[in-house]
Design an enzyme around this catalytic site. Structure first.
Site, PDB file in Angstrom:
ATOM      1  N   ARG A 210       0.833  -1.203   0.000  1.00 15.24           N
ATOM      2  CA  ARG A 210       0.000   0.000   0.000  1.00 15.24           C
ATOM      3  C   ARG A 210       0.868   1.253   0.000  1.00 15.24           C
ATOM      4  O   ARG A 210       0.555   2.244  -0.666  1.00 15.24           O
ATOM      5  CB  ARG A 210      -0.930  -0.007   1.224  1.00 15.24           C
ATOM      6  CG  ARG A 210      -2.069  -1.001   1.135  1.00 15.24           C
ATOM      7  CD  ARG A 210      -3.091  -0.807   2.237  1.00 15.24           C
ATOM      8  NE  ARG A 210      -2.709  -1.411   3.502  1.00 15.24           N
ATOM      9  CZ  ARG A 210      -3.114  -2.601   3.928  1.00 15.24           C
ATOM     10  NH1 ARG A 210      -3.888  -3.356   3.170  1.00 15.24           N
ATOM     11  NH2 ARG A 210      -2.751  -3.066   5.118  1.00 15.24           N
ATOM     12  N   PHE A 226     -11.822  -5.344  -5.534  1.00  8.24           N
ATOM     13  CA  PHE A 226     -11.829  -6.179  -4.317  1.00  8.24           C
ATOM     14  C   PHE A 226     -11.306  -5.354  -3.146  1.00  8.24           C
ATOM     15  O   PHE A 226     -10.395  -5.774  -2.418  1.00  8.24           O
ATOM     16  CB  PHE A 226     -10.971  -7.440  -4.512  1.00  8.24           C
ATOM     17  CG  PHE A 226     -11.244  -8.193  -5.777  1.00  8.24           C
ATOM     18  CD1 PHE A 226     -12.266  -9.118  -5.847  1.00  8.24           C
ATOM     19  CD2 PHE A 226     -10.467  -7.974  -6.914  1.00  8.24           C
ATOM     20  CE1 PHE A 226     -12.513  -9.825  -7.022  1.00  8.24           C
ATOM     21  CE2 PHE A 226     -10.712  -8.665  -8.094  1.00  8.24           C
ATOM     22  CZ  PHE A 226     -11.734  -9.596  -8.145  1.00  8.24           C
ATOM     23  N   ASP A 248     -16.257  -3.601  -4.593  1.00  8.71           N
ATOM     24  CA  ASP A 248     -16.313  -4.884  -3.897  1.00  8.71           C
ATOM     25  C   ASP A 248     -17.731  -5.425  -4.026  1.00  8.71           C
ATOM     26  O   ASP A 248     -18.698  -4.652  -4.040  1.00  8.71           O
ATOM     27  CB  ASP A 248     -15.932  -4.730  -2.416  1.00  8.71           C
ATOM     28  CG  ASP A 248     -15.496  -6.059  -1.796  1.00  8.71           C
ATOM     29  OD1 ASP A 248     -14.283  -6.216  -1.551  1.00  8.71           O
ATOM     30  OD2 ASP A 248     -16.355  -6.924  -1.569  1.00  8.71           O
ATOM     31  N   SER A 249     -17.853  -6.736  -4.106  1.00 13.79           N
ATOM     32  CA  SER A 249     -19.186  -7.330  -4.222  1.00 13.79           C
ATOM     33  C   SER A 249     -19.959  -7.256  -2.912  1.00 13.79           C
ATOM     34  O   SER A 249     -21.191  -7.373  -2.893  1.00 13.79           O
ATOM     35  CB  SER A 249     -19.083  -8.790  -4.674  1.00 13.79           C
ATOM     36  OG  SER A 249     -18.348  -9.548  -3.724  1.00 13.79           O
ATOM     37  N   ALA A 275     -20.673  -1.177  -4.933  1.00 11.62           N
ATOM     38  CA  ALA A 275     -20.917  -2.576  -4.596  1.00 11.62           C
ATOM     39  C   ALA A 275     -21.325  -3.310  -5.877  1.00 11.62           C
ATOM     40  O   ALA A 275     -22.444  -3.154  -6.362  1.00 11.62           O
ATOM     41  CB  ALA A 275     -22.015  -2.685  -3.547  1.00 11.62           C
ATOM     42  N   ASP A 296      -6.554  -7.155  -6.412  1.00 14.46           N
ATOM     43  CA  ASP A 296      -6.165  -7.871  -5.189  1.00 14.46           C
ATOM     44  C   ASP A 296      -7.323  -8.762  -4.740  1.00 14.46           C
ATOM     45  O   ASP A 296      -7.973  -8.505  -3.721  1.00 14.46           O
ATOM     46  CB  ASP A 296      -5.795  -6.865  -4.098  1.00 14.46           C
ATOM     47  CG  ASP A 296      -5.292  -7.546  -2.829  1.00 14.46           C
ATOM     48  OD1 ASP A 296      -4.812  -8.690  -2.920  1.00 14.46           O
ATOM     49  OD2 ASP A 296      -5.400  -6.941  -1.746  1.00 14.46           O
ATOM     50  N   CYS A 336      -3.035 -14.265  -3.299  1.00  9.03           N
ATOM     51  CA  CYS A 336      -2.770 -14.693  -1.919  1.00  9.03           C
ATOM     52  C   CYS A 336      -3.042 -16.178  -1.734  1.00  9.03           C
ATOM     53  O   CYS A 336      -3.137 -16.657  -0.608  1.00  9.03           O
ATOM     54  CB  CYS A 336      -3.615 -13.871  -0.933  1.00  9.03           C
ATOM     55  SG  CYS A 336      -5.398 -14.080  -1.139  1.00  9.03           S
TER      56      CYS A 336
END
Length: 392
Positions: A210, A226, A248-249, A275, A296, A336
């Protein structure tokens, strides 16, 4: 202490200090062995190799101590103290930074244990039945740490313990209580929701990435896919971005992102939160609207059966990014997924670049920060992979 006997020739990985014993390496288990019990591991030739926690599953033993030495009765206290001293030496505990990972499993020689610190609260996750059984001892060691200022210990292991263990863990405070938390990361404030949020409430592992993004942000239109709690978005705004869109969902994640943006930049007009499904949103935007995109996603492959589809997901996501980024733009892209190696992830990204027809150069190769150390004998601990790409 009960003994586990290995098959002939299966001691090599332990002699290299790899901290896992796989079930296929075991010749015989003692009778009445309980999951989470501390056991000794012996070679077929009668040599004691290690001591660790037993569990049912592919990873049968997580090793705490190698060799013939007996387990130190104060081993948890000792290793947590060592982990804390390392974080202090890394200058992570400062007036402008009070959130960091204190214990990173195998990387701190406590396999199966994760501890993140947010101000005066430690959030603990057990990934093995053995650490679950020792949770109160670990909690006591945390609040006893000198100069750490830990008053509360929250246990959050309902989704991390093996489901076959039938432990029925309950999330809750082992010590102390909730009194709110505004964590500081490099001078920025974040609301941390360890009660209902993902993982321990915040993705500390992206802290240094970041900060790197902040340096790229001046005057740019930035898309943070995300976004979760909006960490990258807040850094981008401090870096002087002209516009930041967080996607983001989860509507809950969008609420957290907006709260964190307002906390640091009240009255800000450069930020928008949406969203929406990531792929749907990327399909909807015109090409060239953004000159920096952050990809990400959550782990696309959490186990080996999902590896093929996970790699397809990374390729498709990065292809969308390459198709939409402005000429001369930058992409910060991450995985990740522990089972996705650096080589696998790169191949997925490189394939996407080739399919897009864009010229792409690697500027930075990213990983997890120093408070997420990797035991040199346990390369599986290097789970976070990232690339900063320049797209012509």
């Amino acid at each position: 202490m009960k003994k586990i006997l290995l098959r002939p020739g299966k001691e090599e990985s332990i002699q290299r200090h790899h901290p896992w014993v796989f079930s296929g390496a075991i010749a015989r288990l003692p009778e009445d062995l309980q999951e989470g019990e501390m056991v000794e591991v012996w070679s077929s030739k009668g040599t004691k190799l290690a001591t660790g926690h037993y569990q049912i599953g592919s990873i049968a033993v997580r090793i705490i101590e190698f060799g013939e030495r007996q387990i130190n009765p104060d081993i948890f206290e000792e290793r947590i103290q060592n982990a804390f001293e390392l974080r202090k030496s890394l200058d992570l505990i400062r007036p402008d930074n009070n959130c960091y990972r204190l214990v990173h499993g195998e990387g701190d020689f406590l396999p199966g244990l994760i501890v993140d610190i947010y101000g005066d609260t430690a959030v603990m996750q057990a990934h093995s039945p053995g650490m679950h059984h020792d949770r109160m001892r670990i909690a006591d060691a945390l609040v006893s740490l000198q100069n750490a200022g830990i008053r509360n210990v929250y246990y959050k292991s309902d989704t991390t313990l093996p489901f076959k263990a039938n432990l029925a863990p309950e999330n809750g405070y082992l010590i102390g209580k909730y009194d709110g938390c505004l964590a500081l990361e490099n001078g920025l404030q974040f609301n941390i929701d360890w009660l209902k949020g993902q993982k321990t409430g915040f993705f500390i592992d992206q802290r240094e990435n970041r900060r790197l993004l902040e340096k790229f942000s001046g005057g740019r239109n930035i898309l943070n896919m995300f976004c979760y709690t909006g960490g990258f978005s807040v850094y981008a705004l401090r870096g002087g971005a002209s516009k930041v869109v967080s996607v983001d969902s989860s509507s809950k994640a969008i609420e957290l992102t907006e709260a964190n943006v307002n906390l640091n930049f009240p009255g800000n007009t450069r930020h928008e939160a949406v969203a929406e499904d990531a792929f749907r949103y990327l399909d909807s935007i015109p090409k060239g609207e953004f000159d920096l995109i952050i990809l990400d996603p959550p782990a696309f492959a959490k186990h080996r059966n999902a590896l093929k589809n996970g790699l397809i997901g990374y390729r498709k996501l990065n292809l969308k990014g390459f198709e939409k980024i402005r000429k001369g733009g930058f992409i910060f892209t991450f995985s990740c997924s522990q089972i996705v190696t650096k080589e696998m992830f790169r191949l997925a990204v490189f394939t996407a670049a080739s399919q897009s027809g864009r010229k792409v150069r690697i500027l930075h190769q990213l990983s997890q920060p120093a408070d997420h150390p990797v035991d040199i004998s346990h390369p599986e601990g290097e789970y976070l992979k990232g690339l900063v790409l320049y797209v012509e």
